[in-house]
Design a protein around this motif. Structure first.
Motif, PDB file in Angstrom:
ATOM      1  N   GLU A 162      28.327   2.170  -2.330  1.00 49.85           N
ATOM      2  CA  GLU A 162      27.054   3.052  -2.499  1.00 49.85           C
ATOM      3  C   GLU A 162      26.257   2.721  -3.503  1.00 49.85           C
ATOM      4  N   ALA A 163      25.104   3.137  -3.535  1.00 51.40           N
ATOM      5  CA  ALA A 163      23.935   2.872  -4.534  1.00 51.40           C
ATOM      6  C   ALA A 163      22.733   4.013  -4.697  1.00 51.40           C
ATOM      7  N   PRO A 164      22.552   4.231  -5.776  1.00 53.52           N
ATOM      8  CA  PRO A 164      21.593   5.309  -5.960  1.00 53.52           C
ATOM      9  C   PRO A 164      20.167   4.858  -5.826  1.00 53.52           C
ATOM     10  N   THR A 197      21.145  -5.514  -5.450  1.00 50.41           N
ATOM     11  CA  THR A 197      22.081  -6.227  -6.322  1.00 50.41           C
ATOM     12  C   THR A 197      23.451  -6.494  -5.626  1.00 50.41           C
ATOM     13  N   LEU A 198      23.955  -5.435  -5.006  1.00 55.08           N
ATOM     14  CA  LEU A 198      25.205  -5.378  -4.247  1.00 55.08           C
ATOM     15  C   LEU A 198      24.938  -6.353  -3.145  1.00 55.08           C
ATOM     16  N   LEU A 199      24.043  -6.268  -2.229  1.00 62.45           N
ATOM     17  CA  LEU A 199      23.538  -7.198  -1.054  1.00 62.45           C
ATOM     18  C   LEU A 199      23.471  -8.782  -1.635  1.00 62.45           C
ATOM     19  N   GLN A 200      23.111  -8.906  -2.491  1.00 62.78           N
ATOM     20  CA  GLN A 200      22.773 -10.127  -3.138  1.00 62.78           C
ATOM     21  C   GLN A 200      24.237 -10.881  -3.455  1.00 62.78           C
ATOM     22  N   ALA A 201      24.960 -10.039  -4.137  1.00 67.35           N
ATOM     23  CA  ALA A 201      26.467 -10.607  -4.539  1.00 67.35           C
ATOM     24  C   ALA A 201      27.294 -10.836  -3.281  1.00 67.35           C
ATOM     25  N   TRP A 236      18.781 -10.347   5.718  1.00 64.93           N
ATOM     26  CA  TRP A 236      20.184 -10.355   6.081  1.00 64.93           C
ATOM     27  C   TRP A 236      19.946  -9.869   7.549  1.00 64.93           C
ATOM     28  N   PRO A 237      19.296 -10.550   8.426  1.00 61.99           N
ATOM     29  CA  PRO A 237      19.040  -9.893  10.031  1.00 61.99           C
ATOM     30  C   PRO A 237      20.526  -9.338  10.538  1.00 61.99           C
ATOM     31  N   HIS A 238      21.649  -9.765  10.038  1.00 62.43           N
ATOM     32  CA  HIS A 238      22.958  -9.267  10.904  1.00 62.43           C
ATOM     33  C   HIS A 238      23.284  -7.740  10.617  1.00 62.43           C
ATOM     34  N   ILE A 239      22.353  -7.212   9.426  1.00 60.61           N
ATOM     35  CA  ILE A 239      22.748  -5.894   9.081  1.00 60.61           C
ATOM     36  C   ILE A 239      22.217  -4.763   9.806  1.00 60.61           C
ATOM     37  N   ARG A 240      22.607  -3.963  10.242  1.00 57.20           N
ATOM     38  CA  ARG A 240      22.077  -2.940  11.295  1.00 57.20           C
ATOM     39  C   ARG A 240      21.458  -1.963  10.124  1.00 57.20           C
ATOM     40  N   LEU A 241      20.465  -1.119  10.550  1.00 55.00           N
ATOM     41  CA  LEU A 241      19.508  -0.328   9.946  1.00 55.00           C
ATOM     42  C   LEU A 241      19.462   1.010  10.271  1.00 55.00           C
ATOM     43  N   VAL A 242      19.911   1.990   9.371  1.00 54.08           N
ATOM     44  CA  VAL A 242      19.730   3.431   9.746  1.00 54.08           C
ATOM     45  C   VAL A 242      19.078   4.155   8.553  1.00 54.08           C
TER      46      VAL A 242
END
Length: 125
Positions: A38-40, A47-51, A82-88
């Protein structure tokens, strides 16, 4: 590991500035066996995604958030990088056009229930 969901969906990044709403969304997802980070806000999410860019299969983000980037801009950035990540995306205030959501992402209107959230995750491409 949940037998109901493919490996690519098992790690969800929930981005929500309201801590109670974020806590409820995380609980809904964890109840069905999904791993959740989770992220606020968008900056913390990036930052989480880049790591660990390959660690996530789904981004579930609120649209209306404080900071330099709202949820739609975050979804676009994630889609580009990051095109593999689904988006909602979700909101109780903003009703985006289908074309506002990148890729084949889904919109989920607040307030939502667990069944609607899980269906949106399943339908996002």
């Amino acid at each position: 590991m949940s037998p109901e969901y493919p490996e690519s969906l098992l790690r969800v990044l929930v981005v929500e500035d309201e801590s109670f709403v974020r806590m409820v969304a995380v609980a809904m997802l964890e109840e069905v066996g999904l791993a959740v980070a989770e992220a606020p806000d968008a900056e913390a999410a990036l930052t989480l995604l880049q790591a660990s860019p390959d660690a996530f299969g789904v981004l579930f983000t609120d649209i209306d958030m404080p900071g330099a980037m709202n949820g739609l801009a975050l979804a676009e950035e994630v889609h580009q990088r990051w095109p593999h990540i689904r988006l909602v995306v979700t909101s109780g205030r903003v009703l985006p056009r289908e074309s506002d959501i990148p890729d084949a992402g889904r919109f989920l209107r607040k307030p939502y229930h667990r069944g609607a959230l899980l269906a949106a995750l399943d339908q996002a491409a």
